[in-house]
Scaffold this motif. Structure first.
Motif, mmCIF file in Angstrom:
data_model
loop_
_atom_site.group_PDB
_atom_site.id
_atom_site.type_symbol
_atom_site.label_atom_id
_atom_site.label_comp_id
_atom_site.label_asym_id
_atom_site.label_seq_id
_atom_site.Cartn_x
_atom_site.Cartn_y
_atom_site.Cartn_z
ATOM 1 N N VAL A 120 36.187 54.362 56.532
ATOM 2 C CA VAL A 120 36.762 53.276 55.737
ATOM 3 C C VAL A 120 37.974 53.832 55.003
ATOM 4 O O VAL A 120 37.849 54.768 54.201
ATOM 5 C CB VAL A 120 35.761 52.701 54.719
ATOM 6 C CG1 VAL A 120 36.382 51.507 53.995
ATOM 7 C CG2 VAL A 120 34.464 52.293 55.406
ATOM 8 N N VAL A 121 39.134 53.262 55.287
ATOM 9 C CA VAL A 121 40.378 53.650 54.621
ATOM 10 C C VAL A 121 40.866 52.424 53.851
ATOM 11 O O VAL A 121 41.081 51.369 54.446
ATOM 12 C CB VAL A 121 41.441 54.113 55.632
ATOM 13 C CG1 VAL A 121 42.677 54.623 54.899
ATOM 14 C CG2 VAL A 121 40.875 55.197 56.555
ATOM 15 N N ALA A 122 41.025 52.574 52.546
ATOM 16 C CA ALA A 122 41.317 51.412 51.704
ATOM 17 C C ALA A 122 42.580 51.603 50.891
ATOM 18 O O ALA A 122 42.932 52.731 50.506
ATOM 19 C CB ALA A 122 40.137 51.140 50.763
ATOM 20 N N ALA A 123 43.247 50.493 50.607
ATOM 21 C CA ALA A 123 44.334 50.502 49.642
ATOM 22 C C ALA A 123 43.750 50.780 48.265
ATOM 23 O O ALA A 123 42.616 50.395 47.960
ATOM 24 C CB ALA A 123 45.050 49.153 49.650
ATOM 25 N N ASP A 124 44.524 51.439 47.413
ATOM 26 C CA ASP A 124 43.975 51.864 46.130
ATOM 27 C C ASP A 124 43.738 50.714 45.153
ATOM 28 O O ASP A 124 43.141 50.913 44.095
ATOM 29 C CB ASP A 124 44.839 52.943 45.494
ATOM 30 C CG ASP A 124 46.292 52.516 45.295
ATOM 31 O OD1 ASP A 124 46.597 51.314 45.439
ATOM 32 O OD2 ASP A 124 47.125 53.406 45.000
#
Length: 261
Positions: A120-124
């Motif tokens: 899971v790669v998310a915007a901050d």
């Protein structure tokens, strides 16, 4: 661009099978129950799932008529069985899966889909939650009760599933709920780097690594999946839940329903 999955756009290019999910209605929910199997059967090396217009199945973007169907017992059983198939197919897909999550983040079913992925790669500025219990008084049975404890342990999972906590991207990163958090304007590039890394390895090794790393989740789902389905089904059938569905549909109507903006 593939069609036939409702409001889901599918592309396969340069070894990447990309799934972009839009408004959640009946056709899209049913499409989600098939699209990860299609990804499994594709020739791609990596699967990336994200939201159209940067919305990862935000509950406020649900189709009003689809929400109302949740109060119809037979319709609910169909919808919930599809939800189980969605999570099962993500876990069983032999290709590594990456959830790319922009703000407002991944919530409810969106969170289950994102957290069932391998990465899971998310915007901050994204957030994560599962409001099944707090919002409707029902079991987080569309995958939440499996994927949250798998990622962060049972004790922490109770905080989010039973006490209505919302995780910021930074907290989600700190506790291991997600893998990476980056500024929104770097999110695409970050996922591209991860994709390139995964594609640089021997793909047989990658797929078998995923298979064995996911064996605990597969076992847990096989043991508890249908029990969770019927437990939630019993709760869905009571009058209080139907009233909550009605109130939620009214809220969507007051806000103008789903908007592409």
């Amino acid at each position: 661009m593939a069609s036939g999955f409702g409001n889901i756009d599918v592309t396969e290019q340069n070894g990447v099978y990309t799934i972009e999910v839009g408004r959640l209605d009946d056709a899209t929910h049913e499409g989600l129950s098939r699209v990860f199997r299609a990804a499994h059967e594709s020739s791609a090396d990596v699967v990336v799932v994200t939201g159209k217009d940067r919305s990862f199945l935000n509950p406020m973007n649900y189709d009003i008529e689809w929400v109302k169907r949740l109060a119809v017992y037979d319709d609910m059983l169909k919808i919930f069985k599809e939800a189980e198939d969605i999570v099962r197919d993500i876990i069983n897909c032999e290709k590594p899966t990456i959830a790319k999550v922009y703000a407002p983040g991944a919530h409810s079913l969106g969170a289950s889909i994102a957290l069932a992925c391998d990465f899971v790669v998310a915007a901050d500025d994204a957030t994560f939650s599962d409001p099944h219990l707090s919002g409707f008084g029902v079991v987080p049975g569309d995958g939440g009760s499996l994927v949250w404890p798998t990622r962060i342990g049972l004790g922490r999972a109770r905080e989010f599933l039973m006490l209505d906590r919302i995780a910021t991207a930074q907290e989600a990163l700190d506790i291991g709920l997600i893998n990476r958090s980056v500024p929104a304007d770097r999110l695409d590039a970050e996922v591209d780097v991860m994709v390139a890394k995964l594609r640089s390895y021997d793909q047989v090794g990658v797929r078998f690594s995923k298979k064995w790393l996911n064996q605990y989740m597969r076992h847990s789902m096989n043991v508890t999946g249908m029990g969770s389905l019927f437990a939630e089904g019993m709760v869905f059938s009571h009058a209080d839940f139907a009233k909550k569905v009605e109130d939620y549909a009214k809220l969507l109507e007051e806000q103008g329903g789903y908007s592409e903006a």
